[in-house]
Design a protein around this motif. Structure first.
Motif, PDB file in Angstrom:
ATOM      1  N   LYS A  94     -29.451 -22.257 -20.417  1.00 21.34           N
ATOM      2  CA  LYS A  94     -28.107 -22.738 -20.090  1.00 21.34           C
ATOM      3  C   LYS A  94     -27.997 -23.091 -18.611  1.00 21.34           C
ATOM      4  CE  LYS A  94     -25.905 -20.014 -23.744  1.00 21.34           C
ATOM      5  NZ  LYS A  94     -25.009 -18.863 -24.044  1.00 21.34           N
ATOM      6  N   LEU A  95     -28.524 -22.233 -17.756  1.00 17.06           N
ATOM      7  CA  LEU A  95     -28.466 -22.501 -16.312  1.00 17.06           C
ATOM      8  C   LEU A  95     -29.237 -23.764 -15.964  1.00 17.06           C
ATOM      9  CD1 LEU A  95     -28.922 -18.899 -14.878  1.00 17.06           C
ATOM     10  CD2 LEU A  95     -26.818 -20.248 -14.963  1.00 17.06           C
ATOM     11  N   LYS A  96     -30.400 -23.942 -16.586  1.00 14.60           N
ATOM     12  CA  LYS A  96     -31.227 -25.107 -16.286  1.00 14.60           C
ATOM     13  C   LYS A  96     -30.582 -26.391 -16.772  1.00 14.60           C
ATOM     14  CE  LYS A  96     -36.001 -26.736 -16.664  1.00 14.60           C
ATOM     15  NZ  LYS A  96     -37.371 -26.416 -17.151  1.00 14.60           N
ATOM     16  N   ILE A  97     -29.979 -26.339 -17.956  1.00 12.49           N
ATOM     17  CA  ILE A  97     -29.390 -27.544 -18.546  1.00 12.49           C
ATOM     18  C   ILE A  97     -28.245 -28.074 -17.705  1.00 12.49           C
ATOM     19  CG2 ILE A  97     -27.927 -28.287 -20.470  1.00 12.49           C
ATOM     20  CD1 ILE A  97     -29.828 -26.836 -22.336  1.00 12.49           C
ATOM     21  N   PHE A  98     -27.393 -27.175 -17.241  1.00 14.14           N
ATOM     22  CA  PHE A  98     -26.219 -27.629 -16.493  1.00 14.14           C
ATOM     23  C   PHE A  98     -26.552 -28.129 -15.091  1.00 14.14           C
ATOM     24  CE2 PHE A  98     -23.929 -24.948 -19.663  1.00 14.14           C
ATOM     25  CZ  PHE A  98     -23.186 -25.976 -20.206  1.00 14.14           C
ATOM     26  N   LYS A  99     -27.817 -28.018 -14.686  1.00 10.45           N
ATOM     27  CA  LYS A  99     -28.258 -28.605 -13.422  1.00 10.45           C
ATOM     28  C   LYS A  99     -28.841 -29.994 -13.639  1.00 10.45           C
ATOM     29  CE  LYS A  99     -29.320 -24.146 -11.251  1.00 10.45           C
ATOM     30  NZ  LYS A  99     -30.388 -23.283 -10.671  1.00 10.45           N
ATOM     31  N   LEU A 103     -32.816 -31.863 -24.021  1.00  7.77           N
ATOM     32  CA  LEU A 103     -33.513 -30.583 -23.889  1.00  7.77           C
ATOM     33  C   LEU A 103     -32.861 -29.511 -24.753  1.00  7.77           C
ATOM     34  CD1 LEU A 103     -35.620 -28.756 -22.598  1.00  7.77           C
ATOM     35  CD2 LEU A 103     -34.038 -28.397 -20.677  1.00  7.77           C
ATOM     36  N   LEU A 104     -31.525 -29.477 -24.757  1.00  8.88           N
ATOM     37  CA  LEU A 104     -30.829 -28.490 -25.579  1.00  8.88           C
ATOM     38  C   LEU A 104     -31.110 -28.716 -27.057  1.00  8.88           C
ATOM     39  CD1 LEU A 104     -28.861 -26.139 -25.870  1.00  8.88           C
ATOM     40  CD2 LEU A 104     -26.979 -27.793 -25.859  1.00  8.88           C
TER      41      LEU A 104
END
Length: 234
Positions: free
Chosen positions: A117-122, A131-132
């Motif tokens: 989640k942290l990586k996706i929102f960047k 990616l999700l």
């Protein structure tokens, strides 16, 4: 018999996707809407990438599971595909009773989900959506675990892929609607309403499939009447 069972398996998997998509909206909806929500062409592209990624990863996992389970199943049964629809009846009953929530969620998947989640929102919206979608099978989700386990009984890699692809397609309609109007959907149906609707659909699906499949069990007599070996009156 095998062809008919395969049809039941694919249609059952699609229905399972529709039923569990209510669970998906409540659990994964906010995350999915974060990368594929909104209006306009860009949002539709992101949503398409998200669902395309899910479809691909589900189908690949289904192929792997079907290939793994093929040989052991062939040793036990002449027609493995006959068993698969009945496993879906069990899955529906577990969802209807809420017992699927008691399945343990591996801690490493929970940690992976938080980092993802942290990586996706960047990322940009479209890259994050893809990616999700590709990583969705790695998110802790009990209904997905059940259906993926059922795909072990599909009998082959091709049928396993077909089974999981049908499941993925079943989850698309409601999630796509949620991505476009998530707040309205949540305001229209409370979490309790989602839960009871999901359970009711699961009961109906289990009953419908069990009735359609009743002739595939060796201990259930067909509608042809009393066997010739048994004279009238006995």
């Amino acid at each position: 018999m095998i062809d008919g069972a395969a049809i039941h398996s694919a249609s059952g998997a699609f229905i399972a996707g529709l039923v569990t998509s209510l669970h998906c909206v409540g659990m994964c909806g906010p995350l999915a809407c974060g990368v594929g929500g909104g209006k306009g062409a860009a949002a539709q592209v992101s949503a398409s990438l998200y669902h395309g990624g899910r479809f691909l990863s589900y189908a690949v996992l289904g192929c792997v599971a079907g290939a793994i389970g093929a040989e052991p199943l062939n040793l036990l049964l002449d027609s493995p595909a006959v068993v698969l629809p009945w496993t879906l009846v069990i899955v529906f009953l577990l969802v209807a009773t809420g017992l699927e929530r008691r399945l343990p969620k591996p801690k490493f998947l929970v940690r992976f989900s938080a980092r993802l989640k942290l990586k996706i929102f960047k990322m940009s919206q479209q890259r994050g959506a893809l990616l999700l979608g590709l990583a969705t099978p790695l998110l802790p989700c009990a209904p997905l675990y059940l259906v993926l386990t059922a795909s072990l009984l599909s009998g082959s890699a091709a049928k396993g892929g077909e089974f999981m692809a049908a499941f993925a397609l079943g989850t698309v309609p409601l999630l796509w609607v949620a991505q476009g109007s998530f707040n309205k959907l949540r305001a229209w149906m409370t979490p309790q309403a989602f839960d009871w609707t999901r359970r009711g659909l699961a009961v109906a699906a289990a009953a419908m499939m069990a009735w359609r499949l009743r002739g595939t069990l060796f201990f259930i007599e067909s509608s042809q009447g009393v066997p010739d070996c048994c004279p009238p009156g006995l």
